[in-house]
Enzyme design. Structure first.
Site, PDB file in Angstrom:
ATOM      1  N   CYS A  96      -2.474  58.242  -3.381  1.00  0.00           N
ATOM      2  CA  CYS A  96      -3.323  58.835  -2.353  1.00  0.00           C
ATOM      3  C   CYS A  96      -3.108  58.192  -0.990  1.00  0.00           C
ATOM      4  O   CYS A  96      -3.613  58.679   0.023  1.00  0.00           O
ATOM      5  CB  CYS A  96      -4.786  58.736  -2.752  1.00  0.00           C
ATOM      6  N   HIS A 387      -9.442  66.935  -1.697  1.00  0.00           N
ATOM      7  CA  HIS A 387      -8.508  65.819  -1.571  1.00  0.00           C
ATOM      8  C   HIS A 387      -7.170  66.148  -2.229  1.00  0.00           C
ATOM      9  O   HIS A 387      -6.917  65.764  -3.360  1.00  0.00           O
ATOM     10  CB  HIS A 387      -9.170  64.576  -2.212  1.00  0.00           C
ATOM     11  N   CYS A 423      -8.123  54.448  -0.549  1.00  0.00           N
ATOM     12  CA  CYS A 423      -7.782  53.818  -1.827  1.00  0.00           C
ATOM     13  C   CYS A 423      -6.755  54.684  -2.542  1.00  0.00           C
ATOM     14  O   CYS A 423      -6.652  55.880  -2.298  1.00  0.00           O
ATOM     15  CB  CYS A 423      -9.033  53.681  -2.687  1.00  0.00           C
TER      16      CYS A 423
END
Lengths: 436, 438
Positions: A96, A387, A423
């Site tokens: 990510c 996301h 993160c």
């Protein structure tokens, strides 16, 4: 006279960005590939900044869920875009953190004078995910391919077992622990005593902020519609704490579980891109910088044996980044902390406030302290937008750069700063500082 | 993408059966000849000699007489701007053999004096008579030929050249039976192949249809295009902007700050604005008695009020400078009216008023403001009109066919040329001389 001594480091400017609206997986973009989405995103950026036919220093992007045929995903996207085909490109992948890491790479090359302008981006599809054959089938096929005679080949194929025919679908699971990211997060949330109410409140705020930002036209020059989608379709503008409170928990066990589908990000498809350049290139192209890329720090934690939470690496990266730049956690106008889960953001904030964690884990005399929550994810974050893993970094960099630019216009007398924290799987965290 | 009916009636079989066939119109290509075939320049006016000289210099063959020995003609240009008595119009009759010899896509251009500048009744009547002649001849001409009228006010050699050039060329393919007035303002194109070289043009509603084609044609003629459309049309807009190597600007033209945002984008990114094309428009059709407030308000707001609002900035101190050009899209409905379009026709008629009044306001700043009123244009929008209505709309004009977005764009591209400085406050119809609204 040749000039081979190092050139002075210069500032890298963020000129703007573009993304397609993020869409929940298996929905509007179900049939779009990573390359389709990245190409459309690049073309939207090219149109916004009048870059058709322009040769860029480089384009850096990546995808987390990537098919092996997409080995040159970014370059192929560039070739399909309106950029000059003489624009080089390469892929990066840091889970990510991919999008932000791509921006760091481009900013660093600009700072060193190796390129004048570049595009950083990322794309991910959870819908058009690559499906691999099982390890047994793969080994068998490779052995059959190596065999030189027909009998040998048949012998190799004969070793195939029915179970080998089950395809391997990519899973959101840490290879070393077998736990999903959500399960890991649930452990951390419990450790830090993050409550359900806090998480639902953060999630509702994310939706509220994103909806308000769309309504005031904030995203008009950050988003280009795609396949008929004009806003992130995960957005629930009327989302309330009461409604979120009714959802059943999906991660963690027992009556103390707190994490729901409402306070965790859904699987999403989408892509984003950011335009970075030297001050000179920007001036030549009559583009004014929104913000400057100041510094970045990446950290990793040992979540396998070291008893640290999988998504807690930014807790370590940020203090190092602050120390290097002589800043405190309170020196920022905006905080963009990626909402992998509402609990991620809340656990990080608690860690920075905790004297024991700061002393024992971070080796600091005093905790970083708390932040003004009114400055946190002010135009919404991943809980509302969704996301698409590699696309989140680009979304955040462009959004924050525009926020800083707006703030600077209101308050031209001082430097305005923003902190990014993302993160990533594998116990990693990518953080950065922008200023205007 | 022709529909089944069009395919059938344009098939060889239909042709044999005697179904009238629309002529393939000659359309402008950069670098191509102004006109196909020799031009006969006739008349008694003062512009006969300058026109001959200019057309000859432009490489066109000039026909000396209209007798039977000469080749088929590309165009007949007749200057009767000096005629003061109806008797002098008899000269037109002598041109009949020449008109008969016009080639496919031929042109008739009649030059007269603007009657509004005259006083003597006989003089005014004589000049006004020319308009009736032109409009009727337009309806008689066949095979893609058109007849148009240029009215001269003052010593208008540059304006006359610009207007005659437009009517002779393929740029005016779908402009027929029209009157354009030119004044004495001087101006020429420094570069005839790329007349808009170095200009910055803003086109609203540029994501698709006519707006996208305007962007393409202005870019082809040398302009840097700022393509504007609503955020929801961003994907299509990006394609257009990239195709023309321009920039995409996503904004709603009805937003209060839209004009300022366009000015800011143009100044910061391109150093200023030279051309504005107010093309953004919507339809929300309903019979008047059944029309709700939102249909009325949204059409008025997008088609008319937004232009008034944006012009405050676009014609403000940071907007269009000297030599600036503005074109507003009106519509045939705004002239002739249309059933089910009281809101739309009101807004588009309003645009005509806006053009006339604004043109007067800015004329001393060397800015021109003109309008273009398209007739039946083949777009995604008209493709959705019910079959019978569509076929009538398409056929009810002198050219017996619908126009293309390109035809509208070419007319706009002509109006915004430096050489069109003498054309101001005009509304040019691009309608193939539709039967509706004269």
């Amino acid at each position: 006279m040749p000039q081979t001594s190092p050139r002075p480091v210069r500032r890298a400017a963020i000129l703007g960005g573009n993304r397609i609206p993020f869409a929940r997986a298996h929905g509007a973009y179900a049939r779009a590939s990573n390359q389709d989405m990245l190409t459309a995103t690049l073309d939207g950026l090219v149109a916004r900044f009048g870059l058709a036919g322009e040769r860029m220093g480089e384009v850096v992007a990546g995808a987390v869920l990537k098919h092996s045929r997409d080995f040159n995903l970014t370059r192929e996207s560039v070739l399909g875009s309106q950029l000059d085909p003489h624009t080089p490109a390469y892929d990066v992948q840091q889970a990510c953190g991919t999008g932000l890491e791509a921006a760091i790479l481009v900013a660093n090359k600009i700072a060193l004078g190796q390129v004048e302008a570049g595009i950083a981006g990322g794309t991910d599809t959870a819908s058009d995910a690559p499906i691999a054959v099982s390890e047994g089938l793969r080994q068998t096929l490779l052995a059959a391919n190596r065999a030189k005679t027909l009998p040998d080949r048949l012998k190799a194929l004969a070793s195939l077992r029915p179970a080998d025919l089950v395809p391997a679908i990519p899973q959101n699971v840490e290879p070393r622990t077998g736990l999903s990211m959500g399960e890991h997060m649930a452990l951390t949330a419990e450790e830090w005593g993050v409550t359900r109410a806090e998480q639902d409140e953060l999630a509702a705020a994310s939706h509220r902020h994103l909806a308000a930002a769309y309504d005031r036209g904030f995203f008009d020059d950050l988003v280009t519609p795609y396949l008929g989608v004009t806003r992130d379709n995960n957005l629930r503008p009327d989302s309330t704490v009461e409604q979120l409170g009714k959802l059943r928990t999906v991660f963690g066990r027992g009556p103390d579980a707190t994490m729901t589908a409402g306070n965790s990000t859904p699987l999403t498809d989408g892509a984003s891109a950011v335009l970075l350049a030297s001050e000179e290139w920007a001036a030549e192209h009559r583009l004014s910088p929104l913000a400057w890329f100041v510094d970045a720090e990446t950290a990793a934690v040992d979540y396998v044996h070291g008893h640290e939470g999988l998504l807690m690496a930014p807790a370590y990266a940020v203090p190092r980044l602050l120390a290097r730049n002589g800043l405190t956690l309170q020196d920022f106008d905006f905080y963009e902390i990626h909402e992998a889960f509402a609990a991620t953001v809340l656990a990080l904030l608690k860690a920075w406030e905790d004297p024991r964690f700061s002393k024992e884990r971070l080796g600091l005399d005093a905790p970083l302290g708390s932040i003004d929550r009114a400055r946190l994810n002010v135009t919404g974050s991943s809980l509302a937008t969704g996301h698409p893993f590699a696309a989140t970094g680009g979304r955040i960099v462009a959004t924050l750069a525009k926020l800083l630019h707006e703030k600077k216009q209101q308050d031209p007398g001082r430097t305005v700063r923003g902190l990014i924290s993302i993160c990533a799987a594998g116990g990693q965290g990518v953080t950065a500082i922008l200023e205007a | 993408m022709p529909d089944l009916f069009t395919t059938l009636i344009t098939s060889p079989l239909a042709k044999k059966a005697g179904v009238p066939q629309p002529t393939r119109l000659r359309r402008y290509e950069p670098g191509g000849p102004l006109c196909e075939g020799p031009v006969l320049v006739a008349g008694t006016g003062p512009y006969v000699a300058p026109l001959r000289q200019w057309l000859g210099a432009a490489g066109l063959a000039l026909a000396e007489t209209s007798d039977a020995a000469t080749d088929r003609l590309g165009a007949v240009v007749v200057d009767l701007s000096d005629a003061t008595d109806p008797g002098q119009l008899g000269l037109l009759k002598s041109l009949a053999p020449a008109v008969k010899k016009l080639r496919t896509n031929g042109r008739v251009v009649v030059v007269g004096t603007d009657p509004a500048t005259l006083e003597d009744p006989a003089h005014v009547a004589t000049q006004r008579a020319l308009e009736g002649f032109v409009r009727s001849l337009g309806k008689e001409l066949r095979a893609g030929a058109t007849a148009n009228h240029v009215l001269v006010g003052g010593e208008a050699s540059d304006g006359l050249r610009s207007a005659v050039g437009f009517f002779l060329s393929g740029r005016s393919a779908y402009v027929d039976g029209q009157v354009v007035r030119v004044d004495a303002t001087r101006g020429g194109n420094p570069n005839e192949e790329r007349p808009l070289d170095g200009k910055v043009a803003v086109v609203t509603g540029a994501a698709r249809g006519i707006g996208a084609e305007i962007a393409r044609v202005l870019a082809r003629d040398g302009a840097t295009v700022i393509a504007v459309d609503v955020p929801a049309a961003g994907e299509a807009l990006a394609r257009v902007a990239n195709e023309v190597h321009g920039t995409a600007l996503l904004l709603d033209v009805t937003a209060p700050e839209a004009g300022a945002a366009i000015v800011e984008h143009a100044r910061s990114r391109h150093g200023g604005i030279d051309i504005v094309v107010h093309n953004a428009g919507i339809t929300r059709d309903k019979l008047f008695v059944n029309m709700d407030d939102s249909r009325w308000d949204s059409v008025m707001d997008v088609n008319l009020r937004s232009i008034l609002r944006m012009n405050e900035a676009l014609l403000g101190p940071d907007g269009l400078g000297g030599g600036g050009r503005m074109v507003c899209l009106s519509s045939m409905a705004g002239i002739a009216g249309n059933r089910g379009q009281t809101n739309y026709a009101a807004s588009k008629a309003g645009v005509i008023g806006l053009v006339t009044a604004t043109a007067e306001d800015v004329t001393e700043r060397s800015i021109t403001v003109n309008g273009v009123a398209p007739g039946f244009i083949e777009t995604e929008m008209t493709a959705r009109i019910p079959f019978a209505t569509r076929e009538i709309g398409r056929r009810m004009n002198s050219l017996q066919q619908g126009g293309t977005p390109r035809d509208v764009a070419e007319t706009i591209a002509w109006l915004v040329q430096p050489g069109s400085a003498a054309v101001n406050g005009q509304v040019v119809r691009v309608c193939g001389q539709s039967m509706l609204g004269a």
